[in-house]
Design an enzyme around this catalytic site. Structure first.
Site, short mmCIF file in Angstrom:
data_model
loop_
_atom_site.label_atom_id
_atom_site.label_comp_id
_atom_site.label_asym_id
_atom_site.label_seq_id
_atom_site.Cartn_x
_atom_site.Cartn_y
_atom_site.Cartn_z
N SER A 141 0.96 -1.21 0.06
CA SER A 141 -0.03 -0.07 0.06
C SER A 141 0.84 1.20 0.00
O SER A 141 1.98 1.24 0.49
CB SER A 141 -0.86 -0.03 1.25
OG SER A 141 -1.28 1.42 1.55
N TYR A 154 -1.65 -0.95 10.35
CA TYR A 154 -1.68 -1.30 8.85
C TYR A 154 -0.51 -1.08 8.11
O TYR A 154 0.07 -1.82 7.39
CB TYR A 154 -2.87 -0.52 8.42
CG TYR A 154 -3.40 -0.67 6.94
CD1 TYR A 154 -3.71 -2.04 6.50
CD2 TYR A 154 -2.84 0.21 5.85
CE1 TYR A 154 -3.99 -2.27 5.15
CE2 TYR A 154 -3.36 0.14 4.63
CZ TYR A 154 -3.62 -1.26 4.18
OH TYR A 154 -4.22 -1.48 2.97
P1 NAP Z 1 -11.93 -5.95 0.38
O1 NAP Z 1 -12.86 -5.35 -0.35
O2 NAP Z 1 -12.15 -6.05 2.00
O3 NAP Z 1 -11.39 -7.10 -0.09
C1 NAP Z 1 -10.42 -8.01 0.97
C2 NAP Z 1 -10.79 -9.72 0.71
O4 NAP Z 1 -9.78 -10.35 1.54
C3 NAP Z 1 -12.24 -9.71 1.37
O5 NAP Z 1 -12.95 -10.58 0.31
C4 NAP Z 1 -11.91 -10.69 2.56
O6 NAP Z 1 -12.80 -11.61 2.96
C5 NAP Z 1 -10.61 -11.55 2.09
N1 NAP Z 1 -9.96 -11.76 3.38
C6 NAP Z 1 -9.64 -11.22 4.44
N2 NAP Z 1 -9.03 -12.09 5.21
C7 NAP Z 1 -8.97 -13.21 4.53
C8 NAP Z 1 -8.34 -14.50 5.03
N3 NAP Z 1 -7.70 -14.93 6.22
N4 NAP Z 1 -8.01 -15.41 3.97
C9 NAP Z 1 -8.72 -15.23 2.87
N5 NAP Z 1 -9.34 -14.21 2.43
C10 NAP Z 1 -9.55 -13.05 3.40
O7 NAP Z 1 -10.49 -4.96 0.41
P2 NAP Z 1 -9.78 -4.13 -0.88
O8 NAP Z 1 -9.90 -2.74 -0.58
O9 NAP Z 1 -10.19 -5.12 -2.13
O10 NAP Z 1 -8.29 -4.39 -0.43
C11 NAP Z 1 -7.55 -5.74 -0.98
C12 NAP Z 1 -6.28 -5.49 -0.71
O11 NAP Z 1 -5.83 -4.13 -1.15
C13 NAP Z 1 -5.86 -5.64 0.90
O12 NAP Z 1 -4.43 -6.26 1.20
C14 NAP Z 1 -5.59 -4.09 1.19
O13 NAP Z 1 -4.86 -3.89 2.18
C15 NAP Z 1 -5.11 -3.59 -0.14
N6 NAP Z 1 -5.03 -2.25 -0.34
C16 NAP Z 1 -6.39 -1.56 -0.31
C17 NAP Z 1 -6.41 -0.19 -0.43
C18 NAP Z 1 -7.84 0.45 -0.42
O14 NAP Z 1 -8.03 1.62 -0.35
N7 NAP Z 1 -8.92 -0.14 -0.82
C19 NAP Z 1 -5.43 0.52 -0.53
C20 NAP Z 1 -4.13 -0.07 -0.47
C21 NAP Z 1 -4.04 -1.36 -0.38
P3 NAP Z 1 -14.01 -10.97 4.31
O15 NAP Z 1 -14.63 -10.04 3.44
O16 NAP Z 1 -14.60 -12.26 4.50
O17 NAP Z 1 -13.09 -10.53 5.42
#
Ligand code: NAP
Length: 257
Positions: A141, A154
Site C-alpha cells: 500500500s 496497517y
Molecule cells: P476488501 O474489499 O475488503 O477485500 C479483501 C478480501 O480479502 C475480502 O473478500 C476478505 O474476505 C478477504 N480476506 C480477509 N481475510 C482473509 C483471510 N484470512 N483469508 C482469505 N481471504 C481473506 O478489500 P480491498 O480494498 O479490495 O483490499 C484488497 C487488498 O488491497 C488488501 O490487502 C488491502 O490492504 C489492499 N489495499 C487496499 C486499499 C484500498 O484503499 N482499498 C489501498 C491499498 C491497499 P472477508 O470480507 O470475508 O473478510
C-alpha cells in the site's frame, strides 16, 4: 488476451480489488483460481467469470492457516495443472495510533496481512521453482512509503510486505520468478467504506478529506488497481523485478498545495 494460457491464483478475490482483478484476468484469457475466506462471495466471483464464458474455480481457504493454504495450492494445481501467477491480495484494515491498538488487534492484522502473504508464497514457490517460471504480486500500500494518521498497525504490515517483496526477488530471480508489489492509494472498496465508518463520526466528511489529499481529487477504483496487477501478471512487465508499482492518484510523490 494478455494472460492467455496462464493460471492465476488470487487471494481475497470475493470482494473489492481481488474480485475486479479476477474478472479482468479471466477476460484476458487466464484460468482463475478465486480464493476467499467467505465462501458465498468467492463463489459469486467465480460464477460471474463462468457466466461471462471464462474459466474459474473457487477454493475457500484462510490465508493465515498453513493447512488451509497448503490444501488450496494442491487443489489449484489439481484443477489447472500449475500456477503461473500468484496475486497475494487478501488483507484487512487496522485503525488507530500505536498506543490505541490492542495486542489482539495488532496480532490479527499482522497475521492476515503478513503471514497471509508468507504462507501462499511458501506453498506456491516450490512449484514455480520446479517449473522455473512465475510472477508473484504482493499487495502492499502507499502507506508503506508515507505516514498517514492513525494507521500504525496497517502501515507496519504493508511496509513488511514491501520489504519482503524485495528480499524474495533476490532469492528467486535465478528461478525466473518475478516478485513485485502493488502500492495503491485510497481505492473505494468495502474495505475503505468500513474504514470510514470506524474512523469518522461523519464518514462523508472523512471521504471528502481523503479526496483532497489525492492529486486526482477522487478515490481510485478497484479496476484501476486490477489494470496495474494485469501488467505485473503479464509478460509485458518481464523487466520489472522487486519493484513497487504505485497506483495512488499522486499521493506518494505529489504535494497538494
Ligand atoms: P476488501 O474489499 O475488503 O477485500 C479483501 C478480501 O480479502 C475480502 O473478500 C476478505 O474476505 C478477504 N480476506 C480477509 N481475510 C482473509 C483471510 N484470512 N483469508 C482469505 N481471504 C481473506 O478489500 P480491498 O480494498 O479490495 O483490499 C484488497 C487488498 O488491497 C488488501 O490487502 C488491502 O490492504 C489492499 N489495499 C487496499 C486499499 C484500498 O484503499 N482499498 C489501498 C491499498 C491497499 P472477508 O470480507 O470475508 O473478510
Amino acid at each position: 488476451m494478455r494472460l492467455r494460457n496462464k493460471v492465476v491464483l488470487i487471494t481475497g478475490a470475493g470482494s473489492g480489488i481481488g474480485r475486479s482483478a479476477a474478472l479482468l484476468f479471466a477476460k484476458e484469457g487466464a484460468q482463475v483460481v478465486v480464493n476467499d475466506l467467505a465462501s458465498e462471495a468467492g463463489e459469486e466471483t467465480a460464477a460471474i467469470i463462468r457466466s461471462d464464458g471464462g474459466e474459474a474455480v473457487f477454493i475457500q481457504a484462510d490465508v493465515t492457516d498453513p493447512d488451509s493454504v497448503q490444501k488450496m495450492v494442491e487443489r489449484a494445481i489439481g484443477a489447472f495443472g500449475r500456477i503461473d501467477v500468484l496475486f497475494n491480495n487478501a488483507g484487512i484494515s487496522g485503525v488507530g495510533a500505536l498506543h490505541e491498538v490492542e495486542p489482539d488487534a495488532w496480532d490479527r492484522i499482522v497475521s492476515v496481512n503478513v503471514r497471509g502473504v508468507y504462507l501462499p508464497n511458501k506453498y506456491v514457490l516450490p512449484h514455480m521453482m520446479e517449473r522455473r517460471s512465475g510472477s508473484i504480486i504482493n499487495m502492499s500500500s502507499c502507506v508503506a512509503e508515507i505516514g498517514l494518521a492513525r494507521r500504525a498497525s496497517y502501515a507496519a504490515t504493508k511496509g513488511a510486505v514491501l520489504a519482503l517483496t524485495k528480499s524474495m526477488q533476490v532469492d528467486y530471480a535465478s528461478y525466473n520468478i518475478r516478485v513485485n508489489a502493488l502500492l495503491p492509494g485510497t481505492i473505494l472498496t468495502p474495505f475503505v467504506e468500513n474504514f470510514l465508518k470506524q474512523s469518522y463520526a461523519d464518514p462523508q466528511a472523512g471521504l471528502d478529506g481523503i479526496k483532497k489529499r489525492q492529486l486526482s481529487g477522487e478515490l481510485g477504483r478497484p479496476e484501476d488497481v486490477a489494470q496495474a496487477a494485469l501488467f505485473l501478471a503479464s509478460d509485458e512487465s518481464k523487466f520489472m523485478m522487486g519493484s513497487p508499482l504505485y497506483i495512488d492518484g499522486g499521493v506518494v510523490f505529489g504535494k497538494n498545495a
